[in-house]
Design a protein around this motif. Sequence first.
Motif, PDB file in Angstrom:
ATOM      1  N   PHE A  43       0.873  -1.172   0.000  1.00 37.51           N
ATOM      2  CA  PHE A  43       0.000   0.000   0.000  1.00 37.51           C
ATOM      3  C   PHE A  43       0.904   1.214   0.000  1.00 37.51           C
ATOM      4  O   PHE A  43       2.094   1.118   0.277  1.00 37.51           O
ATOM      5  N   HIS A  44       0.356   2.358  -0.338  1.00 36.66           N
ATOM      6  CA  HIS A  44       1.127   3.593  -0.389  1.00 36.66           C
ATOM      7  C   HIS A  44       0.376   4.688   0.343  1.00 36.66           C
ATOM      8  O   HIS A  44      -0.801   4.914   0.079  1.00 36.66           O
ATOM      9  N   GLY A  45       1.054   5.369   1.246  1.00 38.27           N
ATOM     10  CA  GLY A  45       0.518   6.600   1.802  1.00 38.27           C
ATOM     11  C   GLY A  45       0.986   7.713   0.877  1.00 38.27           C
ATOM     12  O   GLY A  45       2.180   7.839   0.613  1.00 38.27           O
ATOM     13  N   PHE A  46       0.071   8.498   0.337  1.00 41.80           N
ATOM     14  CA  PHE A  46       0.479   9.501  -0.639  1.00 41.80           C
ATOM     15  C   PHE A  46      -0.528  10.630  -0.718  1.00 41.80           C
ATOM     16  O   PHE A  46      -1.679  10.502  -0.311  1.00 41.80           O
ATOM     17  N   ARG A  47      -0.069  11.715  -1.264  1.00 36.88           N
ATOM     18  CA  ARG A  47      -0.926  12.847  -1.600  1.00 36.88           C
ATOM     19  C   ARG A  47      -0.914  13.085  -3.107  1.00 36.88           C
ATOM     20  O   ARG A  47      -1.864  13.585  -3.669  1.00 36.88           O
ATOM     21  N   TYR A  48       0.205  12.735  -3.734  1.00 36.16           N
ATOM     22  CA  TYR A  48       0.380  12.946  -5.172  1.00 36.16           C
ATOM     23  C   TYR A  48       0.794  11.643  -5.837  1.00 36.16           C
ATOM     24  O   TYR A  48       1.491  10.830  -5.240  1.00 36.16           O
ATOM     25  N   GLY A  65      -7.999   6.591  -5.999  1.00 28.03           N
ATOM     26  CA  GLY A  65      -7.281   6.027  -4.869  1.00 28.03           C
ATOM     27  C   GLY A  65      -8.257   5.378  -3.907  1.00 28.03           C
ATOM     28  O   GLY A  65      -9.379   5.839  -3.733  1.00 28.03           O
ATOM     29  N   GLU A  66      -7.851   4.281  -3.308  1.00 27.95           N
ATOM     30  CA  GLU A  66      -8.680   3.589  -2.345  1.00 27.95           C
ATOM     31  C   GLU A  66      -8.029   3.663  -0.970  1.00 27.95           C
ATOM     32  O   GLU A  66      -6.832   3.431  -0.838  1.00 27.95           O
ATOM     33  N   VAL A  67      -8.820   3.961   0.022  1.00 25.52           N
ATOM     34  CA  VAL A  67      -8.326   3.992   1.397  1.00 25.52           C
ATOM     35  C   VAL A  67      -8.411   2.583   1.956  1.00 25.52           C
ATOM     36  O   VAL A  67      -9.474   1.964   1.927  1.00 25.52           O
ATOM     37  N   VAL A  68      -7.281   2.060   2.429  1.00 29.62           N
ATOM     38  CA  VAL A  68      -7.272   0.754   3.096  1.00 29.62           C
ATOM     39  C   VAL A  68      -6.918   0.980   4.553  1.00 29.62           C
ATOM     40  O   VAL A  68      -6.063   1.800   4.880  1.00 29.62           O
ATOM     41  N   SER A  69      -7.590   0.254   5.423  1.00 28.97           N
ATOM     42  CA  SER A  69      -7.391   0.460   6.851  1.00 28.97           C
ATOM     43  C   SER A  69      -7.950  -0.712   7.626  1.00 28.97           C
ATOM     44  O   SER A  69      -8.813  -1.435   7.140  1.00 28.97           O
ATOM     45  N   SER A  70      -7.459  -0.895   8.829  1.00 30.81           N
ATOM     46  CA  SER A  70      -8.042  -1.865   9.751  1.00 30.81           C
ATOM     47  C   SER A  70      -9.088  -1.203  10.637  1.00 30.81           C
ATOM     48  O   SER A  70      -9.694  -1.861  11.472  1.00 30.81           O
ATOM     49  N   VAL A  71      -9.268   0.096  10.488  1.00 29.89           N
ATOM     50  CA  VAL A  71     -10.299   0.829  11.211  1.00 29.89           C
ATOM     51  C   VAL A  71     -11.468   0.984  10.243  1.00 29.89           C
ATOM     52  O   VAL A  71     -11.326   1.602   9.195  1.00 29.89           O
ATOM     53  N   ARG A  93      -7.328  14.409   9.337  1.00 27.94           N
ATOM     54  CA  ARG A  93      -6.980  13.670  10.558  1.00 27.94           C
ATOM     55  C   ARG A  93      -7.571  12.265  10.512  1.00 27.94           C
ATOM     56  O   ARG A  93      -6.920  11.282  10.853  1.00 27.94           O
ATOM     57  N   HIS A  94      -8.819  12.156  10.070  1.00 29.90           N
ATOM     58  CA  HIS A  94      -9.447  10.840   9.981  1.00 29.90           C
ATOM     59  C   HIS A  94      -8.769   9.972   8.921  1.00 29.90           C
ATOM     60  O   HIS A  94      -8.526   8.784   9.153  1.00 29.90           O
ATOM     61  N   LEU A  95      -8.441  10.556   7.782  1.00 28.90           N
ATOM     62  CA  LEU A  95      -7.730   9.797   6.751  1.00 28.90           C
ATOM     63  C   LEU A  95      -6.344   9.389   7.237  1.00 28.90           C
ATOM     64  O   LEU A  95      -5.880   8.285   6.965  1.00 28.90           O
ATOM     65  N   GLY A  96      -5.678  10.272   7.967  1.00 31.29           N
ATOM     66  CA  GLY A  96      -4.365   9.950   8.520  1.00 31.29           C
ATOM     67  C   GLY A  96      -4.427   8.793   9.492  1.00 31.29           C
ATOM     68  O   GLY A  96      -3.565   7.910   9.485  1.00 31.29           O
TER      69      GLY A  96
END
Length: 167
Positions: A43-48, A65-71, A93-96
């Motif tokens: 996975f990649h944390g990114f803005r660009y 882009g798809e947000v992946v999370s365990s939350v 903040r929530h995305l972070g």
Amino acid sequence: MRFAEILNPDGSIYRENLRNADATDLFILRGAGEETFTPYFTFHGFRYVEVTGYPGVPTTESIKGEVVSSVSGEPVGRLNTSSEMVKPDVVDRHLGQRGNFLSVPTDCPQRDERLGWMGDAGVFWRTGSYNFDIAAFSHKWMNDVVDAQTAQGHSQTFLRRPASFWQ
């Protein structure tokens, strides 16, 4: 596709802060109709995202882009404000938090720091629990921490220290 969170003054992506993280996906198009790419095992944390070799000029509609999370689920905490400056910060903040709560709490999902990180988690845990229901995530992670300990309670990470360290 190369991923980054910062741009250089000339508009190109800045990647020095990624350290050893490659943050690059290679996808070869078939050339027939709409195509979809989803990376596996990363996975990649990114803005660009920098896209090269795309046929034509990509638009913001060309990439999703798809947000992946365990939350999972919606935030349990709410903040209502009339300030147009603060509203985007709450969303960020929530995305972070979602990006840093993927199997284990991480420090930076965009760099090469994707192992469980107790330092930042210790500071953020209370806030994180106001944002989302993290009970199941916390329980799973604490089981991981216990599993990684020696019989003496030491972290497996420190086993490479000389025997004199443990005396």
